[in-house]
Design an enzyme around this catalytic site. Structure first.
Site, PDB file in Angstrom:
ATOM      1  N   TYR A   9      40.316  42.844  21.508  1.00 49.41           N
ATOM      2  CA  TYR A   9      40.027  42.174  22.788  1.00 49.41           C
ATOM      3  C   TYR A   9      38.521  42.252  23.110  1.00 49.41           C
ATOM      4  CZ  TYR A   9      40.738  41.188  27.828  1.00 49.41           C
ATOM      5  OH  TYR A   9      40.706  40.670  29.105  1.00 49.41           O
TER       6      TYR A   9
ATOM      7  N   ILE B  10      41.787  43.665  37.191  1.00 51.83           N
ATOM      8  CA  ILE B  10      42.303  42.720  38.181  1.00 51.83           C
ATOM      9  C   ILE B  10      43.829  42.801  38.162  1.00 51.83           C
ATOM     10  CG2 ILE B  10      42.285  40.301  38.950  1.00 51.83           C
ATOM     11  CD1 ILE B  10      39.443  41.569  38.852  1.00 51.83           C
TER      12      ILE B  10
HETATM   13  P1  NAP Z   1      47.930  36.810  32.523  1.00 52.91           P
HETATM   14  O1  NAP Z   1      48.408  37.111  33.889  1.00 52.91           O
HETATM   15  O2  NAP Z   1      48.550  37.506  31.361  1.00 52.91           O
HETATM   16  O3  NAP Z   1      48.010  35.220  32.298  1.00 52.91           O
HETATM   17  C1  NAP Z   1      47.591  34.697  31.064  1.00 52.91           C
HETATM   18  C2  NAP Z   1      47.581  33.211  31.120  1.00 52.91           C
HETATM   19  O4  NAP Z   1      47.066  32.682  29.876  1.00 52.91           O
HETATM   20  C3  NAP Z   1      48.955  32.585  31.300  1.00 52.91           C
HETATM   21  O5  NAP Z   1      48.806  31.426  32.088  1.00 52.91           O
HETATM   22  C4  NAP Z   1      49.355  32.205  29.868  1.00 52.91           C
HETATM   23  O6  NAP Z   1      50.292  31.109  29.790  1.00 52.91           O
HETATM   24  C5  NAP Z   1      48.005  31.774  29.319  1.00 52.91           C
HETATM   25  N1  NAP Z   1      47.895  31.813  27.865  1.00 52.91           N
HETATM   26  C6  NAP Z   1      47.938  32.885  27.057  1.00 52.91           C
HETATM   27  N2  NAP Z   1      47.773  32.509  25.771  1.00 52.91           N
HETATM   28  C7  NAP Z   1      47.634  31.155  25.780  1.00 52.91           C
HETATM   29  C8  NAP Z   1      47.444  30.177  24.783  1.00 52.91           C
HETATM   30  N3  NAP Z   1      47.364  30.522  23.486  1.00 52.91           N
HETATM   31  N4  NAP Z   1      47.343  28.873  25.140  1.00 52.91           N
HETATM   32  C9  NAP Z   1      47.418  28.519  26.450  1.00 52.91           C
HETATM   33  N5  NAP Z   1      47.603  29.405  27.457  1.00 52.91           N
HETATM   34  C10 NAP Z   1      47.715  30.708  27.121  1.00 52.91           C
HETATM   35  O7  NAP Z   1      46.359  37.120  32.394  1.00 52.91           O
HETATM   36  P2  NAP Z   1      45.227  37.348  33.518  1.00 52.91           P
HETATM   37  O8  NAP Z   1      45.170  38.787  33.808  1.00 52.91           O
HETATM   38  O9  NAP Z   1      45.375  36.365  34.599  1.00 52.91           O
HETATM   39  O10 NAP Z   1      43.924  37.023  32.637  1.00 52.91           O
HETATM   40  C11 NAP Z   1      43.274  35.758  32.665  1.00 52.91           C
HETATM   41  C12 NAP Z   1      41.975  35.895  31.881  1.00 52.91           C
HETATM   42  O11 NAP Z   1      41.155  36.903  32.469  1.00 52.91           O
HETATM   43  C13 NAP Z   1      42.181  36.326  30.423  1.00 52.91           C
HETATM   44  O12 NAP Z   1      41.245  35.690  29.592  1.00 52.91           O
HETATM   45  C14 NAP Z   1      41.911  37.802  30.469  1.00 52.91           C
HETATM   46  O13 NAP Z   1      41.498  38.298  29.210  1.00 52.91           O
HETATM   47  C15 NAP Z   1      40.798  37.851  31.497  1.00 52.91           C
HETATM   48  N6  NAP Z   1      40.620  39.142  32.140  1.00 52.91           N
HETATM   49  C16 NAP Z   1      41.653  39.727  32.825  1.00 52.91           C
HETATM   50  C17 NAP Z   1      41.431  40.958  33.438  1.00 52.91           C
HETATM   51  C18 NAP Z   1      42.508  41.641  34.226  1.00 52.91           C
HETATM   52  O14 NAP Z   1      42.295  42.804  34.612  1.00 52.91           O
HETATM   53  N7  NAP Z   1      43.647  41.013  34.513  1.00 52.91           N
HETATM   54  C19 NAP Z   1      40.186  41.589  33.334  1.00 52.91           C
HETATM   55  C20 NAP Z   1      39.176  40.963  32.614  1.00 52.91           C
HETATM   56  C21 NAP Z   1      39.401  39.743  32.028  1.00 52.91           C
HETATM   57  P3  NAP Z   1      51.902  31.353  29.877  1.00 52.91           P
HETATM   58  O15 NAP Z   1      52.180  31.652  31.335  1.00 52.91           O
HETATM   59  O16 NAP Z   1      52.496  30.065  29.440  1.00 52.91           O
HETATM   60  O17 NAP Z   1      52.203  32.515  29.006  1.00 52.91           O
END
Ligand code: NAP
Length: 241
Positions: free
Chosen positions: A153, A186
């Site tokens: 990651y 987050i």
């Molecule tokens: P999440 O709740 O797990 O949601 C992930 C989203 O990405 C879902 O809409 C999922 O679709 C979609 N997705 C995953 N793989 C995909 C693919 N191959 N093609 C199209 N869509 C795909 O994640 P999140 O926490 O909101 O994170 C969003 C972004 O922020 C990510 O890039 C993550 O790395 C980054 N981020 C998150 C955090 C944190 O603490 N949460 C911190 C830093 C960065 P489905 O619903 O269809 O599965």
């Protein structure tokens, strides 16, 4: 906003992506909500978008070139231009590096970096033609400082930052801006199993971030208020360094 702009948000069905879709809808964007498989949650995002603006669903795997590139080209053809792209979709498959299965490395790196290639390249080409547009990609604090158990990651998110800076330097002359944000912890499905009470103690603001707090920064970077900001990475992490 004078005219309706089109935004594509990858991974818009849940978490940070959903909050970004809602924030952009409130700002007047027509929002294309991409997701991979969770149609039920994607429909909830679209319903929320439609409370303030309009939009559509676009179900495809951003890491799969054979489906993602034609899907994006189809969206460009349908709408003429996509002025705002948010590369938000991402996945984790954590584990110590020396134990990490090759498929966990590939899945995480491909989702972020192949995804960036598949989606951003056709959209930037169109933006250059139209001489307007902005891209924001969601990196992570892990891409800046690394993180135990997240070699895949962290590598993907660091690569995303480098790709952002490189692309920004190539398209700036055409008036296109390319930036990234690097959230800390987050509150989303992705982090639902982490020991938040323990981690909170390591955050100067002593709390977990909300998806909306990322979404507002993304909206700013896409807007004309950030008209001289490009090639940057903005941290959103409650003061973690
Ligand atoms: P999440 O709740 O797990 O949601 C992930 C989203 O990405 C879902 O809409 C999922 O679709 C979609 N997705 C995953 N793989 C995909 C693919 N191959 N093609 C199209 N869509 C795909 O994640 P999140 O926490 O909101 O994170 C969003 C972004 O922020 C990510 O890039 C993550 O790395 C980054 N981020 C998150 C955090 C944190 O603490 N949460 C911190 C830093 C960065 P489905 O619903 O269809 O599965």
């Amino acid at each position: 906003m004078d005219e309706r702009k089109i935004a594509l948000v990858t991974g818009g069905s849940r978490g940070i992506g959903r909050a970004i879709c809602e924030e952009l809808a409130r700002a007047g964007y027509y929002v294309i909500v991409n997701y991979r498989s969770n149609t039920q949650e994607a429909e909830k995002t679209l319903a929320a978008v439609r409370e303030d603006s309009d939009g559509e669903l676009a179900c495809f795997d951003i890491a799969d070139s054979e489906t993602a590139i034609p899907a994006v080209e189809g969206l460009i053809e349908k709408h003429g231009a996509i002025e705002a792209l948010v590369n938000n979709a991402g996945v984790t498959a954590d584990g110590l590096f020396i134990m990490m299965p090759e498929q966990d490395w590939d899945m995480v790196v491909n989702t972020t970096l192949k995804g960036f290639y598949n989606i951003t390249k056709p959209i930037l080409k169109n933006m250059i033609k139209k001489k307007k547009g902005a891209v924001v990609s969601i990196s992570s604090i892990s891409g800046i400082i690394g993180n135990r158990g997240q070699a895949n990651y962290s590598a993907a998110k660091a690569g995303l930052i480098a790709a952002t800076k490189s692309a920004a330097s190539e398209v700036g002359r055409a008036g296109i801006r390319v930036n990234a944000v690097a959230p800390g912890l987050i509150d989303t499905d992705m982090t639902s199993e982490l020991p938040k009470n323990v981690i909170k103690g390591m955050i100067p603001m002593a709390r977990i971030g909300k998806p909306e707090e990322v979404a507002k920064v993304v909206k700013f970077l896409l807007s004309d208020d950030a008209s001289y900001v490009t090639g940057q990475v903005l941290s959103i992490n409650g003061g973690m360094c």
